[in-house]
Design a protein around this motif. Structure first.
Motif, mmCIF file in Angstrom:
data_model
loop_
_atom_site.group_PDB
_atom_site.id
_atom_site.type_symbol
_atom_site.label_atom_id
_atom_site.label_comp_id
_atom_site.label_asym_id
_atom_site.label_seq_id
_atom_site.Cartn_x
_atom_site.Cartn_y
_atom_site.Cartn_z
ATOM 1 N N PRO A 88 -10.102 17.923 -35.797
ATOM 2 C CA PRO A 88 -10.112 18.239 -34.363
ATOM 3 C C PRO A 88 -10.686 17.077 -33.544
ATOM 4 C CG PRO A 88 -11.948 19.328 -35.439
ATOM 5 C CD PRO A 88 -11.163 18.662 -36.534
ATOM 6 N N ASP A 121 -7.458 19.675 -26.218
ATOM 7 C CA ASP A 121 -7.842 19.922 -27.615
ATOM 8 C C ASP A 121 -6.747 19.390 -28.525
ATOM 9 O OD1 ASP A 121 -10.270 21.270 -27.078
ATOM 10 O OD2 ASP A 121 -9.144 23.067 -26.540
ATOM 11 N N LYS A 168 -9.432 18.742 -19.959
ATOM 12 C CA LYS A 168 -9.752 18.493 -21.361
ATOM 13 C C LYS A 168 -8.565 18.885 -22.234
ATOM 14 C CE LYS A 168 -12.519 21.333 -23.509
ATOM 15 N NZ LYS A 168 -11.790 21.807 -24.715
ATOM 16 N N GLU A 182 -11.432 16.077 -29.287
ATOM 17 C CA GLU A 182 -11.375 16.431 -27.874
ATOM 18 C C GLU A 182 -11.110 15.176 -27.045
ATOM 19 O OE1 GLU A 182 -14.264 20.323 -27.223
ATOM 20 O OE2 GLU A 182 -15.049 18.311 -26.845
ATOM 21 N N ILE A 209 -16.824 25.442 -32.146
ATOM 22 C CA ILE A 209 -15.826 24.379 -32.310
ATOM 23 C C ILE A 209 -14.869 24.715 -33.438
ATOM 24 C CG2 ILE A 209 -15.501 21.965 -32.945
ATOM 25 C CD1 ILE A 209 -18.131 21.357 -31.544
ATOM 26 N N ARG A 213 -12.550 27.646 -32.406
ATOM 27 C CA ARG A 213 -11.503 27.188 -31.482
ATOM 28 C C ARG A 213 -10.472 26.341 -32.218
ATOM 29 N NH1 ARG A 213 -14.574 24.949 -28.107
ATOM 30 N NH2 ARG A 213 -14.281 22.753 -28.649
ATOM 31 N N PHE A 214 -10.938 25.509 -33.141
ATOM 32 C CA PHE A 214 -10.051 24.643 -33.909
ATOM 33 C C PHE A 214 -9.103 25.453 -34.783
ATOM 34 C CE2 PHE A 214 -9.747 22.343 -38.087
ATOM 35 C CZ PHE A 214 -8.692 21.551 -37.712
#
Length: 501
Positions: free
Chosen positions: A178, A165, A163, A180, A6, A9-10
């Motif tokens: 972050p 982000d 989805k 979702e 996470i 990706r953030f």
């Protein structure tokens, strides 16, 4: 391990976002090479396009939206923007959006109102699409659809498919968080004294605005995607339901604008101009040749011949429906659908074609009193006609088979007496079941016209007065009446009547 993914990706997404936040590209840069930016595909109502210095531009079909361009919609007006065939942005009425592009990197700033996004396919590796509001930055990487709205400084994201982000930007502290947004979830971002409040809820059908519902209802592929990810209770939206929702939203928006105008002492157009930060009155846009784009059946557009302006200055469109086409044929037992299209704005609506049999041939009679006592009065038959499509016999009406009984000879069931009439019974002789030889079981009783009267015995009537009155019994054995005679001078005994003993 999951938290590490996470964070990774953030951080990657944040790097893209921060680079795009600092990037501005002049409009001319996109003209030197093959154009890869946004295009205005069609409009409905009053839609204004402004360049980087807020100068109105002529809206044309498939118009290039260069970096720094803005689009604003008036009341009861909508705009469709395409990046390509797989990336659509639809703007609601009273909304404003700004576009920034660098090659295949695109940023869409929703600064007012609502926007619906339908990204039907995953983005390419060297392509990015960022959606921003004052409190949120969203990265679109995969196929997704969602509605994003700005109201009173709050951002709401309604996830419908795929989805998203997001990074929540706390303008007070500068912190990034972050978030979702999954399909079937609604995320509400509200600024507070301590930062941005993030509230996630399940999406309800009422959370989807009318303009988004209409886009879903008119696109079978998109509709199927939304149903699969959010469930049929949310995603299964009919065109009729969507049109009703659009009308309700339109009334609500116009009512709110008129309330602000009344409170501020300004006219409606001035309030709308203040909302979008530019003059988007019809007269102003006419000076630069604003045109209305034609729209395919899957969307809506305007027809100036059917448009009028209300007393408040808000444009009003009157639909002109064509004869329609049968999009679902009616069967004998299931309703069909006729789809009508407005010849002006190309909006569609559905009408029900009632289910109906095709009845042909002569009438068919069937007994409907089978198993009940045999009786001419109660013997009911149903009148049917046969359907030419399904072969089923359809009942049309009912009636008595016979209007009256067929009475035969009478039978005396009680003979008359001296004082009472007798009784006769008449039985119906009509055969109702020829196979079984069964006749009607009903009968009627009738009184015989007269009694037979009293009978005098053989007693001689005296010629001289013996008693007054004189009584002589009826000769019938079961009679308890006597004849009463009274003496009359010159005539002797005369019958005066019968008396009961």
């Amino acid at each position: 391990m999951k938290n590490r993914h996470i964070v990774t990706r953030f951080l990657a997404m944040t790097g893209i976002i921060l680079s795009l936040l600092a990037t501005t590209v002049p409009a001319q840069a996109a003209e030197g090479t093959a154009y890869q930016g946004m295009r205005l595909s069609k409009t409905q109502g009053i839609v204004a396009v402004f360049d980087t210095v807020n100068k109105p531009q002529k809206a044309t079909n498939n118009m290039k939206l260069l970096s720094g361009y803005n689009i604003a919609t008036s009341a009861a007006s909508y705009a469709w923007i395409n990046l390509d065939d797989n990336k659509l942005i639809k703007m609601d009425a009273l909304s404003k959006v700004e576009f920034t592009s660098t090659g295949k990197n695109h940023v869409v700033d929703v600064t007012l109102g609502k926007a619906f996004f339908d990204i039907s396919k995953d983005l390419e590796k060297d392509e990015s699409l960022i959606i921003r509001t004052k409190s949120m930055v969203a990265s679109i990487n995969k196929g997704t659809s969602a509605e994003i709205s700005i109201e009173n400084g709050n951002t709401t994201i309604v996830g419908l498919d795929g989805k998203i982000d997001c990074v929540v930007v706390d303008v007070t502290t500068g912190q990034l968080k972050p978030v979702e947004v999954l399909s079937g979830k609604k995320v509400e971002l509200k600024p507070t004294d301590s930062g941005i409040s993030v509230v996630t809820k399940a999406v309800k059908k009422d959370d989807i605005s009318g303009f988004s519902k209409l886009q879903i209802a008119q696109n079978p592929v998109l509709k199927d995607r939304v149903i699969k990810t959010t469930g049929s209770k949310i995603g299964n939206i009919s065109v009729e339901e969507a049109v009703t929702s659009v009308s309700q939203d339109m009334v609500k928006q116009v009512t709110e604008v008129m309330a602000v105008a009344k409170e501020s002492g300004k006219d409606v157009q001035s309030v709308i101009n203040a909302m979008v930060g530019a003059d988007i009155s019809a007269k102003t846009l006419e000076n630069v040749g604003t045109v209305t784009q034609s729209a395919p059946s899957s969307a809506t557009s305007s027809d100036s011949s059917n448009d009028s302006t209300s007393d408040s200055g808000v444009p009003v469109h009157t639909h002109s429906w064509d004869e329609g086409v049968v999009t679902k044929a009616a069967t004998c037992v299931e309703d069909g659908i006729r789809t009508l299209t407005c010849t002006g704005c190309h909006q569609t609506k559905e009408e029900t074609i009632p289910a109906a049999h095709t009845l042909v041939g002569p009438e068919i009679e069937k007994d409907v009193t089978e198993g009940t006592p045999y009786n001419c009065e109660e013997l009911i038959i149903a009148i049917y006609k046969r359907c030419d499509k399904c072969g089923q016999d359809i009942e049309q009406s009912t009636r008595n088979r016979y209007a009256e009984h067929d009475w035969g000879e009478w039978v005396q069931v009680k003979p008359p007496t001296c004082t009472e009439a007798g009784i006769r019974q008449y039985y119906c002789t009509r055969v109702l079941d020829t196979d079984a030889g069964r006749a009607c079981t009903r009968f009627k009783e009738v009184l015989e016209p007269d009694s037979k009267g009293h009978t005098l015995g053989d007693d001689a009537i005296p010629s001289t007065k013996e008693a007054d009155p004189l009584y002589i019994h009826c000769a019938e054995s079961d009679c308890n009446y006597s004849a009463e005679y009274k003496w009359t001078e010159g005539k002797g005994y005369v019958l005066d009547g019968w008396v009961r003993e």
